[in-house]
Design an enzyme around this catalytic site. Sequence first.
Site, PDB file in Angstrom:
ATOM      1  CG  ASP A 285      49.626  43.364  42.894  1.00 17.44           C
ATOM      2  OD1 ASP A 285      50.290  43.958  41.531  1.00 17.44           O
ATOM      3  OD2 ASP A 285      48.153  43.668  42.448  1.00 17.44           O
TER       4      ASP A 285
ATOM      5  CG  ASN B  86      39.159  37.913  38.519  1.00 11.58           C
ATOM      6  OD1 ASN B  86      39.477  39.176  38.523  1.00 11.58           O
ATOM      7  ND2 ASN B  86      39.695  36.722  39.092  1.00 11.58           N
TER       8      ASN B  86
ATOM      9  CD  GLU C  90      42.365  36.754  41.572  1.00 12.42           C
ATOM     10  OE1 GLU C  90      41.987  37.563  41.305  1.00 12.42           O
ATOM     11  OE2 GLU C  90      43.376  35.725  40.786  1.00 12.42           O
TER      12      GLU C  90
ATOM     13  CG  HIS D   8      42.348  40.815  40.419  1.00 13.94           C
ATOM     14  ND1 HIS D   8      42.540  39.748  39.896  1.00 13.94           N
ATOM     15  CD2 HIS D   8      42.504  41.579  38.958  1.00 13.94           C
ATOM     16  CE1 HIS D   8      43.260  40.107  38.490  1.00 13.94           C
ATOM     17  NE2 HIS D   8      43.037  41.415  38.559  1.00 13.94           N
TER      18      HIS D   8
HETATM   19  C1  F6R Z   1      48.230  44.859  38.889  1.00 17.84           C
HETATM   20  C2  F6R Z   1      47.398  44.279  39.605  1.00 17.84           C
HETATM   21  C3  F6R Z   1      46.424  43.889  38.865  1.00 17.84           C
HETATM   22  C4  F6R Z   1      46.093  44.574  37.499  1.00 17.84           C
HETATM   23  C5  F6R Z   1      44.420  43.760  36.437  1.00 17.84           C
HETATM   24  C6  F6R Z   1      44.220  43.902  35.163  1.00 17.84           C
HETATM   25  O1  F6R Z   1      49.588  45.842  39.772  1.00 17.84           O
HETATM   26  O2  F6R Z   1      47.300  45.042  40.401  1.00 17.84           O
HETATM   27  O3  F6R Z   1      45.016  43.980  39.422  1.00 17.84           O
HETATM   28  O4  F6R Z   1      45.419  45.742  37.265  1.00 17.84           O
HETATM   29  O5  F6R Z   1      44.790  42.400  36.561  1.00 17.84           O
HETATM   30  O6  F6R Z   1      45.421  43.999  34.302  1.00 17.84           O
HETATM   31  P1  F6R Z   1      45.639  44.253  33.077  1.00 17.84           P
HETATM   32  O7  F6R Z   1      45.982  45.614  33.062  1.00 17.84           O
HETATM   33  O8  F6R Z   1      46.745  43.905  32.130  1.00 17.84           O
HETATM   34  O9  F6R Z   1      44.620  44.140  32.228  1.00 17.84           O
END
Ligand code: F6R
Length: 250
Positions: free
Chosen positions: A67, A136, A143, A138
Amino acid sequence: MRIMILKDYNEMSKKAAKILASQVILKPNSILGLATGSTPVGMYNELIKFYNANEIDFSEVKTFNLDEYYGLNKNNEQSYYYFMMNNFFKHVNINLQNINIPNGMAEDIEKECFEYEEKILQSGGIDIQVLGIGANGHIGFNEPDVNFEASTHLVELEESTIKANSRFFKYIDEVPKKAISMGMKTIMQSKQIILLASGKNKAEVIKNAIEGKITPTVPASILQLHTNVTFIIDEAAASKLESKIEVAYG
Ligand code: F6R
Protein backbone atom coordinates in the site's frame (compact mmCIF):
# COMPACT_ATOMS: atom_id res chain seq x y z
CA MET A 1 -2.31 -22.60 8.73
CA ARG A 2 0.92 -22.66 10.72
CA ILE A 3 1.51 -20.61 13.82
CA MET A 4 5.01 -19.93 15.06
CA ILE A 5 5.26 -18.40 18.49
CA LEU A 6 8.55 -16.70 19.26
CA LYS A 7 9.78 -15.30 22.54
CA ASP A 8 9.80 -11.63 21.61
CA TYR A 9 9.98 -9.07 18.83
CA ASN A 10 13.64 -9.82 18.03
CA GLU A 11 13.07 -13.54 17.70
CA MET A 12 9.97 -12.91 15.58
CA SER A 13 11.97 -10.63 13.28
CA LYS A 14 14.79 -13.18 12.92
CA LYS A 15 12.38 -16.00 12.09
CA ALA A 16 10.58 -13.90 9.46
CA ALA A 17 13.89 -12.83 7.92
CA LYS A 18 15.09 -16.43 7.73
CA ILE A 19 11.92 -17.46 5.91
CA LEU A 20 12.27 -14.63 3.37
CA ALA A 21 15.98 -15.33 2.98
CA SER A 22 15.30 -19.02 2.27
CA GLN A 23 12.79 -18.00 -0.37
CA VAL A 24 15.34 -15.77 -2.11
CA ILE A 25 18.11 -18.36 -1.83
CA LEU A 26 15.88 -21.05 -3.34
CA LYS A 27 14.52 -18.74 -6.05
CA PRO A 28 16.81 -15.74 -6.69
CA ASN A 29 14.20 -14.04 -8.92
CA SER A 30 11.46 -14.30 -6.30
CA ILE A 31 8.54 -11.90 -6.26
CA LEU A 32 8.22 -10.56 -2.73
CA GLY A 33 5.14 -8.79 -1.39
CA LEU A 34 6.24 -6.32 1.28
CA ALA A 35 4.67 -4.36 4.12
CA THR A 36 5.50 -1.19 6.02
CA GLY A 37 4.58 -0.17 9.59
CA SER A 38 6.53 -0.79 12.78
CA THR A 39 6.27 -4.57 12.80
CA PRO A 40 8.50 -5.54 9.83
CA VAL A 41 11.31 -3.07 10.61
CA GLY A 42 13.24 -5.69 12.64
CA MET A 43 12.83 -8.21 9.84
CA TYR A 44 14.27 -5.73 7.32
CA ASN A 45 17.22 -5.13 9.65
CA GLU A 46 17.90 -8.86 9.82
CA LEU A 47 17.69 -9.16 6.03
CA ILE A 48 20.21 -6.32 5.69
CA LYS A 49 22.52 -8.28 8.03
CA PHE A 50 22.17 -11.37 5.82
CA TYR A 51 22.99 -9.23 2.81
CA ASN A 52 26.06 -7.71 4.48
CA ALA A 53 27.24 -11.20 5.37
CA ASN A 54 26.97 -12.13 1.67
CA GLU A 55 24.24 -14.63 2.38
CA ILE A 56 21.57 -13.20 0.09
CA ASP A 57 21.62 -11.56 -3.29
CA PHE A 58 18.63 -9.33 -4.09
CA SER A 59 19.74 -8.39 -7.60
CA GLU A 60 17.05 -10.45 -9.34
CA VAL A 61 14.31 -10.01 -6.76
CA LYS A 62 11.15 -8.08 -7.60
CA THR A 63 8.98 -6.49 -4.94
CA PHE A 64 5.41 -5.24 -4.67
CA ASN A 65 4.38 -3.25 -1.63
CA LEU A 66 0.95 -3.63 -0.14
CA ASP A 67 0.00 0.00 0.00
CA GLU A 68 0.78 3.70 -0.20
CA TYR A 69 -0.91 6.80 1.17
CA TYR A 70 -3.02 8.73 -1.30
CA GLY A 71 -1.71 12.22 -1.99
CA LEU A 72 1.80 11.76 -0.59
CA ASN A 73 4.69 12.09 -2.93
CA LYS A 74 7.65 9.71 -2.92
CA ASN A 75 9.93 12.24 -1.24
CA ASN A 76 7.56 12.86 1.61
CA GLU A 77 9.12 11.32 4.71
CA GLN A 78 5.79 9.78 5.68
CA SER A 79 5.29 8.04 2.36
CA TYR A 80 5.70 4.30 2.25
CA TYR A 81 8.12 4.74 -0.65
CA TYR A 82 10.38 6.76 1.63
CA PHE A 83 9.93 4.18 4.40
CA MET A 84 10.94 1.30 2.12
CA MET A 85 13.96 3.15 0.73
CA ASN A 86 15.21 4.02 4.20
CA ASN A 87 14.43 0.84 6.03
CA PHE A 88 15.40 -1.63 3.37
CA PHE A 89 16.00 -0.91 -0.32
CA LYS A 90 18.91 1.51 -0.04
CA HIS A 91 20.81 -0.96 2.16
CA VAL A 92 20.74 -3.94 -0.21
CA ASN A 93 21.54 -4.63 -3.87
CA ILE A 94 17.97 -4.56 -5.10
CA ASN A 95 17.53 -3.13 -8.58
CA LEU A 96 15.33 -0.04 -8.17
CA GLN A 97 13.65 -0.91 -11.49
CA ASN A 98 12.34 -4.00 -9.74
CA ILE A 99 10.54 -2.32 -6.87
CA ASN A 100 6.87 -1.53 -7.11
CA ILE A 101 4.87 0.66 -4.74
CA PRO A 102 1.50 2.15 -5.71
CA ASN A 103 1.84 5.77 -6.80
CA GLY A 104 -0.18 7.82 -4.32
CA MET A 105 0.08 10.85 -6.62
CA ALA A 106 -1.31 9.17 -9.73
CA GLU A 107 -3.73 11.39 -11.61
CA ASP A 108 -5.88 8.49 -12.68
CA ILE A 109 -6.18 6.29 -9.60
CA GLU A 110 -8.32 3.64 -11.28
CA LYS A 111 -5.72 3.22 -14.00
CA GLU A 112 -2.93 3.10 -11.41
CA CYS A 113 -4.74 0.34 -9.49
CA PHE A 114 -5.52 -1.63 -12.63
CA GLU A 115 -1.93 -1.41 -13.86
CA TYR A 116 -0.53 -2.38 -10.45
CA GLU A 117 -2.66 -5.49 -10.46
CA GLU A 118 -1.64 -6.29 -14.07
CA LYS A 119 2.03 -5.92 -13.18
CA ILE A 120 1.68 -8.41 -10.35
CA LEU A 121 -0.01 -10.89 -12.69
CA GLN A 122 2.57 -10.39 -15.44
CA SER A 123 5.41 -10.98 -13.00
CA GLY A 124 3.97 -14.44 -12.36
CA GLY A 125 2.35 -13.58 -9.02
CA ILE A 126 3.67 -12.98 -5.54
CA ASP A 127 5.74 -15.88 -4.19
CA ILE A 128 5.61 -14.73 -0.60
CA GLN A 129 3.60 -11.86 0.87
CA VAL A 130 4.60 -10.29 4.20
CA LEU A 131 1.73 -8.85 6.22
CA GLY A 132 1.35 -6.92 9.45
CA ILE A 133 -2.07 -6.60 11.06
CA GLY A 134 -3.95 -3.57 12.36
CA ALA A 135 -5.51 -3.77 15.83
CA ASN A 136 -8.85 -3.61 13.95
CA GLY A 137 -7.93 -6.68 11.85
CA HIS A 138 -6.93 -4.84 8.69
CA ILE A 139 -4.30 -6.28 6.36
CA GLY A 140 -2.86 -3.93 3.81
CA PHE A 141 -5.34 -1.09 4.26
CA ASN A 142 -8.34 -3.35 3.89
CA GLU A 143 -10.43 -2.06 6.74
CA PRO A 144 -13.27 -3.93 8.54
CA ASP A 145 -16.41 -4.61 6.48
CA VAL A 146 -14.02 -5.36 3.72
CA ASN A 147 -15.00 -6.67 0.32
CA PHE A 148 -13.22 -10.01 0.03
CA GLU A 149 -13.36 -9.77 -3.77
CA ALA A 150 -11.51 -6.47 -4.12
CA SER A 151 -8.25 -6.13 -6.00
CA THR A 152 -5.95 -3.06 -5.73
CA HIS A 153 -8.13 -0.03 -5.02
CA LEU A 154 -8.45 3.32 -3.26
CA VAL A 155 -9.55 2.91 0.36
CA GLU A 156 -10.88 5.27 3.00
CA LEU A 157 -8.96 4.77 6.23
CA GLU A 158 -10.86 4.15 9.46
CA GLU A 159 -10.64 6.71 12.23
CA SER A 160 -8.81 4.12 14.40
CA THR A 161 -6.20 3.54 11.67
CA ILE A 162 -5.66 7.29 11.22
CA LYS A 163 -5.18 7.56 14.98
CA ALA A 164 -2.80 4.59 15.14
CA ASN A 165 -0.72 5.93 12.25
CA SER A 166 -0.63 9.48 13.61
CA ARG A 167 2.32 8.38 15.80
CA PHE A 168 4.50 8.84 12.71
CA PHE A 169 3.20 12.37 11.95
CA LYS A 170 3.62 15.67 13.77
CA TYR A 171 -0.12 16.44 13.72
CA ILE A 172 -3.02 14.00 13.34
CA ASP A 173 -4.48 16.27 10.62
CA GLU A 174 -1.49 15.46 8.44
CA VAL A 175 -2.37 11.74 8.28
CA PRO A 176 -3.87 11.02 4.86
CA LYS A 177 -7.47 9.81 4.98
CA LYS A 178 -7.11 7.57 1.95
CA ALA A 179 -4.63 5.05 0.61
CA ILE A 180 -4.11 2.78 -2.37
CA SER A 181 -4.02 -0.81 -1.19
CA MET A 182 -3.80 -4.27 -2.66
CA GLY A 183 -7.23 -5.80 -2.13
CA MET A 184 -8.08 -8.99 -0.30
CA LYS A 185 -8.23 -10.87 -3.57
CA THR A 186 -4.71 -9.70 -4.49
CA ILE A 187 -3.40 -10.79 -1.09
CA MET A 188 -5.16 -14.16 -1.19
CA GLN A 189 -3.66 -14.88 -4.61
CA SER A 190 -0.13 -14.83 -3.15
CA LYS A 191 1.40 -18.28 -3.20
CA GLN A 192 2.59 -18.00 0.38
CA ILE A 193 1.79 -15.54 3.16
CA ILE A 194 3.55 -14.73 6.41
CA LEU A 195 1.78 -12.48 8.90
CA LEU A 196 3.88 -10.86 11.62
CA ALA A 197 2.50 -9.56 14.89
CA SER A 198 4.12 -8.47 18.10
CA GLY A 199 2.91 -7.11 21.42
CA LYS A 200 -0.09 -7.34 23.72
CA ASN A 201 -2.10 -4.79 21.76
CA LYS A 202 -2.32 -7.32 18.90
CA ALA A 203 -3.37 -10.29 21.11
CA GLU A 204 -7.12 -9.80 20.75
CA VAL A 205 -7.06 -9.35 16.98
CA ILE A 206 -4.70 -12.33 16.55
CA LYS A 207 -7.15 -14.48 18.49
CA ASN A 208 -10.05 -13.26 16.35
CA ALA A 209 -8.14 -13.72 13.09
CA ILE A 210 -6.99 -17.26 13.90
CA GLU A 211 -9.74 -18.70 16.06
CA GLY A 212 -12.73 -16.52 15.26
CA LYS A 213 -15.29 -16.76 12.48
CA ILE A 214 -14.27 -15.79 8.96
CA THR A 215 -15.94 -12.43 8.64
CA PRO A 216 -15.48 -9.13 6.78
CA THR A 217 -15.45 -7.39 10.18
CA VAL A 218 -12.05 -9.03 10.82
CA PRO A 219 -10.40 -8.83 7.38
CA ALA A 220 -7.42 -11.02 8.41
CA SER A 221 -9.79 -13.89 9.28
CA ILE A 222 -10.01 -14.76 5.55
CA LEU A 223 -6.42 -15.99 5.84
CA GLN A 224 -7.87 -19.13 7.45
CA LEU A 225 -8.83 -20.13 3.90
CA HIS A 226 -5.34 -19.71 2.44
CA THR A 227 -3.45 -22.95 1.91
CA ASN A 228 0.03 -21.66 2.77
CA VAL A 229 -0.11 -19.08 5.53
CA THR A 230 2.14 -18.81 8.58
CA PHE A 231 1.50 -16.49 11.52
CA ILE A 232 4.85 -15.51 13.03
CA ILE A 233 3.97 -13.91 16.33
CA ASP A 234 5.60 -13.24 19.66
CA GLU A 235 4.36 -14.58 22.98
CA ALA A 236 2.59 -11.34 23.86
CA ALA A 237 0.62 -11.34 20.59
CA ALA A 238 -0.16 -15.05 21.10
CA SER A 239 -1.27 -14.62 24.70
CA LYS A 240 -5.01 -14.90 24.02
CA LEU A 241 -4.88 -17.93 21.71
CA GLU A 242 -6.51 -21.11 22.89
CA SER A 243 -5.19 -22.83 19.83
CA LYS A 244 -6.26 -26.20 18.77
CA ILE A 245 -4.25 -25.49 15.62
CA GLU A 246 -0.75 -26.68 14.72
CA VAL A 247 1.69 -24.56 16.71
CA ALA A 248 5.43 -24.56 16.17
CA TYR A 249 7.62 -22.96 18.81
CA GLY A 250 10.41 -21.24 16.96
C1 F6R B 1 1.47 -1.60 6.11
C2 F6R B 1 0.16 -2.22 6.21
C3 F6R B 1 -0.63 -2.24 7.48
C4 F6R B 1 0.21 -2.54 8.72
C5 F6R B 1 -0.66 -2.54 9.97
C6 F6R B 1 0.13 -2.80 11.23
O1 F6R B 1 2.00 -1.71 4.82
O2 F6R B 1 -0.31 -2.68 5.23
O3 F6R B 1 -1.64 -3.22 7.36
O4 F6R B 1 0.82 -3.79 8.57
O5 F6R B 1 -1.31 -1.31 10.08
O6 F6R B 1 1.01 -1.74 11.45
P1 F6R B 1 2.14 -1.79 12.58
O7 F6R B 1 3.11 -2.83 12.14
O8 F6R B 1 2.74 -0.42 12.57
O9 F6R B 1 1.43 -2.15 13.85
